[in-house]
Design a protein around this motif. Structure first.
Motif, PDB file in Angstrom:
ATOM      1  N   GLU A  53       0.821  -1.208   0.000  1.00 52.99           N
ATOM      2  CA  GLU A  53       0.000   0.000   0.000  1.00 52.99           C
ATOM      3  C   GLU A  53       0.854   1.256   0.000  1.00 52.99           C
ATOM      4  O   GLU A  53       0.583   2.211  -0.735  1.00 52.99           O
ATOM      5  CB  GLU A  53      -0.943  -0.022   1.209  1.00 52.99           C
ATOM      6  CG  GLU A  53      -1.905   1.149   1.283  1.00 52.99           C
ATOM      7  CD  GLU A  53      -2.985   1.138   0.225  1.00 52.99           C
ATOM      8  OE1 GLU A  53      -3.769   2.105   0.182  1.00 52.99           O
ATOM      9  OE2 GLU A  53      -3.064   0.185  -0.582  1.00 52.99           O
TER      10      GLU A  53
ATOM     11  N   ILE B 249      -5.128  -2.739   4.389  1.00 52.53           N
ATOM     12  CA  ILE B 249      -5.636  -2.879   3.034  1.00 52.53           C
ATOM     13  C   ILE B 249      -5.065  -4.182   2.489  1.00 52.53           C
ATOM     14  O   ILE B 249      -3.852  -4.344   2.390  1.00 52.53           O
ATOM     15  CB  ILE B 249      -5.206  -1.711   2.137  1.00 52.53           C
ATOM     16  CG1 ILE B 249      -5.644  -0.368   2.737  1.00 52.53           C
ATOM     17  CG2 ILE B 249      -5.760  -1.900   0.728  1.00 52.53           C
ATOM     18  CD1 ILE B 249      -7.125  -0.172   2.825  1.00 52.53           C
TER      19      ILE B 249
ATOM     20  N   ARG C 212      -4.465  -4.865  -5.407  1.00 51.17           N
ATOM     21  CA  ARG C 212      -5.171  -4.288  -4.264  1.00 51.17           C
ATOM     22  C   ARG C 212      -6.615  -4.769  -4.217  1.00 51.17           C
ATOM     23  O   ARG C 212      -7.361  -4.615  -5.182  1.00 51.17           O
ATOM     24  CB  ARG C 212      -5.133  -2.765  -4.376  1.00 51.17           C
ATOM     25  CG  ARG C 212      -5.576  -2.003  -3.140  1.00 51.17           C
ATOM     26  CD  ARG C 212      -5.496  -0.514  -3.442  1.00 51.17           C
ATOM     27  NE  ARG C 212      -5.502   0.309  -2.240  1.00 51.17           N
ATOM     28  CZ  ARG C 212      -6.590   0.833  -1.681  1.00 51.17           C
ATOM     29  NH1 ARG C 212      -7.781   0.576  -2.222  1.00 51.17           N
ATOM     30  NH2 ARG C 212      -6.513   1.584  -0.607  1.00 51.17           N
TER      31      ARG C 212
ATOM     32  N   GLY D 106      -8.690  -4.290  -0.998  1.00 54.55           N
ATOM     33  CA  GLY D 106      -9.401  -3.310  -0.200  1.00 54.55           C
ATOM     34  C   GLY D 106      -9.270  -3.618   1.278  1.00 54.55           C
ATOM     35  O   GLY D 106      -8.590  -4.562   1.689  1.00 54.55           O
ATOM     36  N   PRO D 107      -9.920  -2.810   2.106  1.00 53.10           N
ATOM     37  CA  PRO D 107      -9.743  -2.928   3.559  1.00 53.10           C
ATOM     38  C   PRO D 107     -10.406  -4.173   4.137  1.00 53.10           C
ATOM     39  O   PRO D 107     -11.403  -4.681   3.618  1.00 53.10           O
ATOM     40  CB  PRO D 107     -10.404  -1.653   4.098  1.00 53.10           C
ATOM     41  CG  PRO D 107     -11.404  -1.274   3.056  1.00 53.10           C
ATOM     42  CD  PRO D 107     -10.801  -1.676   1.743  1.00 53.10           C
TER      43      PRO D 107
END
Length: 299
Positions: free
Chosen positions: A155, A273, A280, A282-283
Motif C-alpha cells: 500500500e 488494506i 489491491r 481493499g480494507p
C-alpha cells in the motif's frame, strides 16, 4: 456474434518488458488449435477485466493471460466458476500461479500446451479463492492474499511516486519497518474464532507470491483447502531476517509461526488494506473461501 475463439490478454509491461517480442509467436502457436485468436486491448487493469468479461460473453472458448500474476488475476475474474478454458503464458516478474499448476516456464511451450489442450478437449481443474468484502463485492485470487506487514508495504509503495522500480518497494519496506507494530487480528477459521496480536497474516491457494517468496510452502491448489499463516509479534529485526527465509519456506519452522488449513476464513483487523496476487483488494474485514475446481486450466 463471433464465438468459439481464443481471447488473449497480454500485458506488454510485464516482466519489465523483457517479453515484448513473445506475443506474435504465442498468437501463431495458439492458432494451431484451429480457432481464431483475438488479442484484447486495454489501457488499464479495469479495462482488461472488462475486455475479458466481454470476450466470455461473446462466446470465447478460452481466455489466455500472457503476463505475470497480476495479468492472471485480472483475466481470472472472467472465467472463475465458469465453463470457459483458461490458459497462462508466463511472462511476468512473478509467475507464481503458473509455477504452482505446472505450466511450462518457456512461453511458447506454454502456448503449445494450451493449443494442444483445446484440440484434444482436455483440461485440469484447480481451486481458486473467492473473497467477499464488507460491501458484498466478490473477487477471485489464485495465489496468496497478504493481510499483514507485506500488505502495508504494498500500500505504501503504491502511494509513492519515487523512486522508480524495485527501489521504491525497498524504501517502502524500510519506512514500514520504522513504525512496525503488532495489530489485533480476529480470524474465524471454519467457524472457530481466534483473536491474537500479529504482524504477518496470509491466506493462500498456492505456495508462493512475489516471484518465488514461499509464504505458504505446503499449499496445494487442488486440495480444496486454503493455507492460513499468522505469526506472533516478531519485531523489526526478525522481520528483516524473514525475507531470505521466505525464499526457501523455512520461516514456517519458527515456533512463533502458525500454519493451519481451512475452507472458509474471515479476517478482521483495523487499518489493513489487503492485497491478493499483488493486486489491491481493499480494507479488512474480508471473507475468503476455497472453491474447488473453480478454473479449467489448459496446459
Amino acid at each position: 456474434m463471433v464465438s468459439d475463439f481464443i481471447a488473449v490478454l497480454a500485458n506488454p509491461s510485464a516482466g519489465k518488458g523483457r517479453h515484448r517480442g513473445l506475443l506474435p509467436g504465442v498468437v501463431e502457436t495458439l492458432g494451431t488449435a484451429g480457432r481464431d485468436v483475438r488479442i484484447l486491448t486495454a489501457g488499464s487493469g479495469d479495462e482488461a477485466e472488462e475486455a475479458c468479461h466481454a470476450a466470455v460473453a461473446d462466446g470465447a472458448a478460452a481466455v489466455v493471460a500472457v503476463g505475470g500474476d497480476g495479468t492472471v488475476h485480472r483475466a481470472l475474474q472472467s472465467v472463475a466458476g465458469r465453463d470457459v478454458g483458461f490458459g497462462v503464458v508466463p511472462a511476468g516478474t512473478g509467475n507464481d500461479f503458473a509455477s504452482a499448476v505446472g505450466v511450462p516456464h518457456e512461453g511458447l511451450k506454454a502456448a503449445e500446451g494450451i493449443a494442444g489442450a483445446l484440440r484434444d478437449g482436455r483440461d485440469h481443474r484447480f481451486d481458486l479463492a473467492r473473497t467477499l468484502d464488507a460491501h458484498g463485492e466478490q473477487r477471485w485470487f489464485c495465489a496468496v492474499l497478504a493481510a499483514g506487514f507485506d500488505a502495508l508495504v504494498n500500500e505504501r509503495a503504491n502511494r509513492m511516486r519515487r523512486p522508480r522500480g524495485a527501489r521504491r518497494y525497498d524504501l517502502a519496506i524500510l519506512l514500514e519497518l520504522a513504525k512496525v507494530r503488532a495489530r489485533t487480528y480476529t480470524l474465524t477459521l471454519d467457524g472457530e474464532r481466534r483473536t491474537f496480536p500479529a504482524e504477518i497474516v496470509a491466506v493462500g491457494n498456492c505456495a508462493s507470491y512475489g516471484g518465488g517468496m514461499r509464504m505458504l510452502p505446503d499449499a496445494d491448489p487442488a486440495d480444496g483447502l486454503l493455507d492460513v499463516l499468522f505469526a506472533a509479534p516478531l519485531g523489526r529485526l526478525d522481520l528483516m531476517r524473514l525475507k531470505p527465509r521466505l525464499r526457501h519456506g523455512t520461516h514456517v519452522r519458527d515456533p512463533r509461526v502458525t500454519v493451519v488449513r481451512a475452507r472458509e476464513v474471515r479476517i478482521e483487523a483495523e487499518g489493513i488494506i489487503s492485497y491478493a496476487d499483488g493486486e489491491r483488494l481493499g480494507p479488512l474485514p474480508l471473507d475468503v473461501s476455497c472453491v474447488p475446481g473453480a478454473v479449467r486450466l489448459l496446459r
